[in-house]
Design a protein around this motif. Structure first.
Motif, PDB file in Angstrom:
ATOM      1  N   VAL A 133      -6.611  14.925  -3.013  1.00 42.25           N
ATOM      2  CA  VAL A 133      -5.210  15.109  -3.376  1.00 42.25           C
ATOM      3  C   VAL A 133      -4.388  14.297  -2.382  1.00 42.25           C
ATOM      4  N   THR A 134      -3.567  13.384  -2.873  1.00 45.16           N
ATOM      5  CA  THR A 134      -2.786  12.555  -1.966  1.00 45.16           C
ATOM      6  C   THR A 134      -1.447  12.158  -2.567  1.00 45.16           C
ATOM      7  N   SER A 135      -0.516  11.901  -1.671  1.00 51.23           N
ATOM      8  CA  SER A 135       0.787  11.365  -2.014  1.00 51.23           C
ATOM      9  C   SER A 135       1.044  10.220  -1.047  1.00 51.23           C
ATOM     10  N   PRO A 136       0.578   9.026  -1.382  1.00 51.41           N
ATOM     11  CA  PRO A 136       0.700   7.901  -0.456  1.00 51.41           C
ATOM     12  C   PRO A 136       2.145   7.448  -0.284  1.00 51.41           C
TER      13      PRO A 136
ATOM     14  N   GLY B  38       8.087   0.366  -0.455  1.00 51.50           N
ATOM     15  CA  GLY B  38       9.364  -0.115   0.046  1.00 51.50           C
ATOM     16  C   GLY B  38      10.376   0.938   0.439  1.00 51.50           C
ATOM     17  N   LEU B  39       9.974   2.183   0.668  1.00 48.27           N
ATOM     18  CA  LEU B  39      10.964   3.222   0.905  1.00 48.27           C
ATOM     19  C   LEU B  39      11.066   3.706   2.337  1.00 48.27           C
ATOM     20  N   ARG B  40      10.001   3.647   3.107  1.00 47.08           N
ATOM     21  CA  ARG B  40      10.106   4.104   4.486  1.00 47.08           C
ATOM     22  C   ARG B  40       8.928   3.578   5.292  1.00 47.08           C
ATOM     23  N   LYS B  41       9.115   3.591   6.597  1.00 47.84           N
ATOM     24  CA  LYS B  41       8.061   3.199   7.522  1.00 47.84           C
ATOM     25  C   LYS B  41       7.702   4.433   8.331  1.00 47.84           C
ATOM     26  N   TYR B  42       6.420   4.754   8.353  1.00 50.03           N
ATOM     27  CA  TYR B  42       5.950   5.895   9.120  1.00 50.03           C
ATOM     28  C   TYR B  42       5.837   5.521  10.594  1.00 50.03           C
ATOM     29  N   ALA B  43       5.897   6.516  11.461  1.00 46.78           N
ATOM     30  CA  ALA B  43       5.786   6.287  12.901  1.00 46.78           C
ATOM     31  C   ALA B  43       4.351   5.923  13.260  1.00 46.78           C
TER      32      ALA B  43
ATOM     33  N   THR C 185      -3.314  -0.520  -3.348  1.00 46.68           N
ATOM     34  CA  THR C 185      -3.580   0.845  -3.799  1.00 46.68           C
ATOM     35  C   THR C 185      -4.918   0.904  -4.519  1.00 46.68           C
ATOM     36  N   VAL C 186      -5.194  -0.079  -5.361  1.00 48.70           N
ATOM     37  CA  VAL C 186      -6.494  -0.149  -6.048  1.00 48.70           C
ATOM     38  C   VAL C 186      -7.613  -0.266  -5.008  1.00 48.70           C
ATOM     39  N   GLN C 187      -7.387  -1.022  -3.944  1.00 47.79           N
ATOM     40  CA  GLN C 187      -8.408  -1.191  -2.897  1.00 47.79           C
ATOM     41  C   GLN C 187      -8.744   0.133  -2.231  1.00 47.79           C
ATOM     42  N   TRP C 188      -7.720   0.901  -1.806  1.00 52.42           N
ATOM     43  CA  TRP C 188      -8.052   2.161  -1.140  1.00 52.42           C
ATOM     44  C   TRP C 188      -8.557   3.206  -2.132  1.00 52.42           C
TER      45      TRP C 188
ATOM     46  N   LEU D 250      -3.240  12.260  -7.758  1.00 54.94           N
ATOM     47  CA  LEU D 250      -2.417  11.231  -7.131  1.00 54.94           C
ATOM     48  C   LEU D 250      -0.951  11.439  -7.491  1.00 54.94           C
ATOM     49  N   ASN D 251      -0.128  11.704  -6.477  1.00 56.72           N
ATOM     50  CA  ASN D 251       1.303  11.968  -6.670  1.00 56.72           C
ATOM     51  C   ASN D 251       2.105  10.721  -6.333  1.00 56.72           C
ATOM     52  N   TYR D 252       2.999  10.314  -7.243  1.00 54.30           N
ATOM     53  CA  TYR D 252       3.872   9.160  -7.001  1.00 54.30           C
ATOM     54  C   TYR D 252       5.271   9.427  -7.519  1.00 54.30           C
TER      55      TYR D 252
END
Length: 180
Positions: A22-25, A29-34, A55-58, A74-76
């Motif tokens: 279960v993931t929400s990548p 283009g919306l934010r940069k994580y620390a 995304t297809v690669q991972w 997969l949540n988008y």
């Protein structure tokens, strides 16, 4: 049950060892994580096409560790194309200008156009061999309002500035499996 925190391109688990992912990548283009994220942080690719490709690669790595009878959730959320300012919406996730406000555009798209990223991802994963079992809507009863302003013709041809977009109150959750 165990939790693995790792690089999504190199999951340190045995082949076919996971029942459910279960993931929400990061949305494109919306934010940069620390923290350090390498040369090309996930979500900050220069084009939506490159984002879909990565995304297809991972997701191939998820496929490797997922059992044949496993399921991948997969949540988008989506975003709008912009001209590089603070515009856009994160579909409810916390928005921070990514990459210094870099433009979010696909070839041939006008500013303000819905990017359709969740759908691009689902179609690309399907093309890569995943079975898209369901496309579910995660309905949000109290969404963040979208305040986007622009120009629009109104009242018989008068040009006015204002907010012209409805607030989206949903994200997509795709249920994917490896086989029938």
């Amino acid at each position: 049950m165990s939790l693995a925190q790792a690089n999504c391109f190199h999951i340190p688990l045995a082949d076919q060892s996971v029942h459910c992912v279960v993931t929400s990548p990061p949305y494109w283009g919306l934010r940069k994580y620390a923290g350090e994220q390498g040369q090309e942080p996930l979500g900050l690719e220069p084009t939506p096409e490159r984002y879909v490709e990565r995304t297809v690669q991972w997701a191939r790595e998820v496929r490797r560790v997922l059992r044949d009878d496993g399921v991948f959730w997969l949540n988008y959320g989506d975003c709008y194309s912009s001209q590089g300012k603070q515009g856009g919406s994160s579909g409810g996730k916390n928005y921070t200008s990514a990459a210094g406000g870099a433009p979010r555009r696909a070839r041939g798209e006008n500013s303000g156009s819905l990017m359709m990223i969740p759908h691009r991802i689902a179609l690309a994963l399907q093309q890569d061999g995943w079975i898209v079992r369901q496309d579910l809507i995660w309905s949000k009863p109290n969404p963040m309002p979208e305040s986007v302003s622009g120009w629009q013709f109104q009242n018989g041809g008068e040009l006015s500035r204002g907010s012209w977009r409805h607030t989206r109150s949903h994200e997509y959750v795709f249920m994917l499996v490896k086989g029938m």
